[in-house]
Design an enzyme around this catalytic site. Structure first.
Site, PDB file in Angstrom:
ATOM      1  N   TRP A 320      43.942 -11.579 -13.740  1.00  0.00           N
ATOM      2  CA  TRP A 320      44.321 -12.927 -13.336  1.00  0.00           C
ATOM      3  C   TRP A 320      43.786 -13.247 -11.942  1.00  0.00           C
ATOM      4  O   TRP A 320      43.390 -14.375 -11.673  1.00  0.00           O
ATOM      5  CB  TRP A 320      45.856 -13.056 -13.351  1.00  0.00           C
ATOM      6  CG  TRP A 320      46.343 -14.396 -12.872  1.00  0.00           C
ATOM      7  CD1 TRP A 320      46.499 -15.532 -13.609  1.00  0.00           C
ATOM      8  CD2 TRP A 320      46.727 -14.736 -11.531  1.00  0.00           C
ATOM      9  NE1 TRP A 320      46.971 -16.561 -12.814  1.00  0.00           N
ATOM     10  CE2 TRP A 320      47.117 -16.099 -11.534  1.00  0.00           C
ATOM     11  CE3 TRP A 320      46.799 -14.033 -10.334  1.00  0.00           C
ATOM     12  CZ2 TRP A 320      47.562 -16.762 -10.391  1.00  0.00           C
ATOM     13  CZ3 TRP A 320      47.233 -14.685  -9.186  1.00  0.00           C
ATOM     14  CH2 TRP A 320      47.610 -16.031  -9.228  1.00  0.00           C
ATOM     15  N   HIS A 321      43.749 -12.238 -11.079  1.00  0.00           N
ATOM     16  CA  HIS A 321      43.269 -12.463  -9.720  1.00  0.00           C
ATOM     17  C   HIS A 321      41.765 -12.705  -9.669  1.00  0.00           C
ATOM     18  O   HIS A 321      41.290 -13.372  -8.740  1.00  0.00           O
ATOM     19  CB  HIS A 321      43.621 -11.269  -8.837  1.00  0.00           C
ATOM     20  CG  HIS A 321      45.042 -11.254  -8.389  1.00  0.00           C
ATOM     21  ND1 HIS A 321      46.048 -10.654  -9.118  1.00  0.00           N
ATOM     22  CD2 HIS A 321      45.652 -11.789  -7.288  1.00  0.00           C
ATOM     23  CE1 HIS A 321      47.200 -10.809  -8.485  1.00  0.00           C
ATOM     24  NE2 HIS A 321      47.001 -11.481  -7.389  1.00  0.00           N
ATOM     25  N   GLY A 322      41.027 -12.180 -10.613  1.00  0.00           N
ATOM     26  CA  GLY A 322      39.592 -12.403 -10.570  1.00  0.00           C
ATOM     27  C   GLY A 322      38.850 -11.647 -11.651  1.00  0.00           C
ATOM     28  O   GLY A 322      39.315 -10.612 -12.131  1.00  0.00           O
TER      29      GLY A 322
END
Length: 481
Positions: A320-322
């Protein structure tokens, strides 16, 4: 538009607040929506269309889910909504990653596969898609209603204080506030103080230690001193950058009459990784728990499945962060630690051991290195430096670019981390002068202390404005997610 910019502080915010408070109470969702769209379009007006279409899609599907709740048709609409929202996130955030990874697997690059385009990541897409998803799931579960007007719902999705980097809001927590909320001078001043403190965290502390972190990660084969200094500088930078943004978002919300849930509770005093995730990015932790971990079965299907679920949730949280293998490995690291702590029962007994706090901080630091690195190899260069494989100093000329201000403020930032929870405990919750204001308590503060707190906040605000005037543009770290 960035909170820590002159255009926001001296143009957008005063104009918006003026229009907002001149608008009759029952129509205030209109300036919220318009102002939020202007705020978002300041970056790129074309991606405003994606935000609007995602909002419209979630609203229409939510109406259908509510109409057919408890039926197969309702479940079908929920599936449509989840697939649609995740499809938007998948295309814009992960398609490039999958193409690049597939090309690398074949020993070529995207151009070699005949792919000559590269999608731009819309800013804030991870946050507003998750908010739309939680709305659809809550409507399906009966935890939220779908009777809001489209304007109210669109204003919720686009609410500019949290649109770009959170906290991740849930409609069920704000739906009553969109119908009726408190507006008072006391709440406005409390919000303004919270905003100024968050702005100070970002500009005075996070931006000041950033050059040291950048230097370490940009240096090939850093020495032990630089590797440790850079890693710890990033640990401080990320906390003050992100918690500062959350403080500003919560403060702006109060200035508009909203009460957002807290997103940080002093995470660097945690004595276990489990406790850390109860204190760090709380809105994301709760989202992953309520909509992913529980849906996977949580701890209801035996120990083995529980460990797998913890690992899956953290890996997906990393993604989700990257879209980068560094985030996948960071997720594996935290998932493995959570599973190990659950197996050992460490979270329950950690407070009995003096070394629990430094051990937890060490584990978090190791994870942040992978989180910060542009690629996996860069992280291992820092790890190699930390264990002395490049000597203690490394290239001495590298240190010439390190300023005394950066080192001094790194020490100050570490000191703030240490005293922040103690100040909160001393002054109680809900006090506008606390370094991290939490909750809505009404603990009394004598006039002399209130004057001191108010003066401190005003000094922080003045110092921040002066600092802004002399430094270059520095976006918030979580904008990239």
């Amino acid at each position: 538009m960035v909170f820590s910019s002159e255009s926001f502080l001296f143009l957008f915010l005063p104009v918006f607040l003026g229009i907002y408070y001149l608008t009759p109470v029952r129509f205030r969702s209109y300036p919220i929506l318009l102002g939020s769209y202007v705020f978002y379009a300041w970056w790129r007006v074309d991606f405003l269309g994606l935000l609007f279409l995602t909002t419209l899609f979630a609203y229409v599907v939510g109406q259908k889910i509510a109409k057919h709740r408890g039926t197969q048709k309702g479940k079908a609409y929920l599936t449509l909504g989840v697939v649609g929202c995740l499809g938007v996130l998948g295309v814009f955030k992960y398609l490039n990653f999958f193409i690049d990874s597939f090309a690398a697997l074949l020993g070529t690059d995207p151009a070699g596969l005949g792919v000559h385009w590269h999608l731009i990541l819309p800013i804030g897409i991870s946050f507003y898609v998750f908010q739309a998803l939680s709305y659809l799931i809550d409507v399906h579960r009966g935890d939220a209603t779908a009777d809001a007007s489209f304007i109210d719902f669109a204003a919720f999705i686009a609410l500019f204080p949290q649109l770009i980097a959170g906290p991740i809001l849930r409609y069920k927590d704000l739906e009553d506030q969109f119908r009726e909320r408190e507006h008072s001078a006391e709440l406005f001043c409390d919000g303004l103080a919270r905003f100024l403190i968050g702005l100070g965290k970002k500009v005075i502390l996070a931006d000041a230690v950033a050059p040291l972190a950048d230097l370490a990660f940009a240096t090939e084969n850093p020495g032990m001193a630089l590797a440790w200094a850079g890693a710890m500088a990033y640990m401080l930078q990320l906390y003050f950058d992100f918690s500062g943004y959350s403080d500003m978002a919560i403060g702006l919300g109060k200035m508009m009459g909203f009460r957002f849930l807290e997103n940080f509770r002093f995470p660097y005093i945690s004595r276990s990784i489990t406790e850390f995730w109860r204190r760090w990015h709380i809105s994301l932790s709760n989202w992953l728990r309520d909509y992913l971990y529980i849906s996977l079965g949580g701890n209801r299907k035996g120990p083995g499945r529980t460990y797998v679920n913890l690992m899956m949730v953290m890996v997906l949280g990393g993604l989700w962060h990257g879209a980068n293998w560094t985030f996948v490995l960071w997720g594996f690291w935290h998932g493995g630690l959570l599973a190990a702590e659950r197996y050992l029962g460490w979270d329950r007994k950690a407070s009995s051991y003096w070394f629990a706090l430094p051990l937890t901080l060490f584990f978090v630091l190791i994870g942040w290195i992978m989180f910060r690195a542009a690629y996996v190899g860069e992280a291992f260069e820092i790890y190699a430096g930390m264990i002395g494989m490049n000597g203690f100093i490394g290239d001495p000329t590298v240190w010439l670019s390190v300023t005394r201000e950066s080192l001094t403020l790194a020490v100050v930032a570490a000191g703030v981390v240490f005293i922040e929870p103690r100040l909160h405990a001393a002054f109680g919750e809900g006090q506008s002068g606390g370094l991290q204001v939490q909750g809505d308590g009404t603990a009394a503060v004598n006039p002399a202390m209130q004057l001191l707190l108010t003066s401190t906040v005003l000094i922080i605000g003045a110092m921040t404005v002066l600092k802004l005037a002399e430094q270059s543009f520095s976006p918030f770290l979580y904008f990239q997610f």
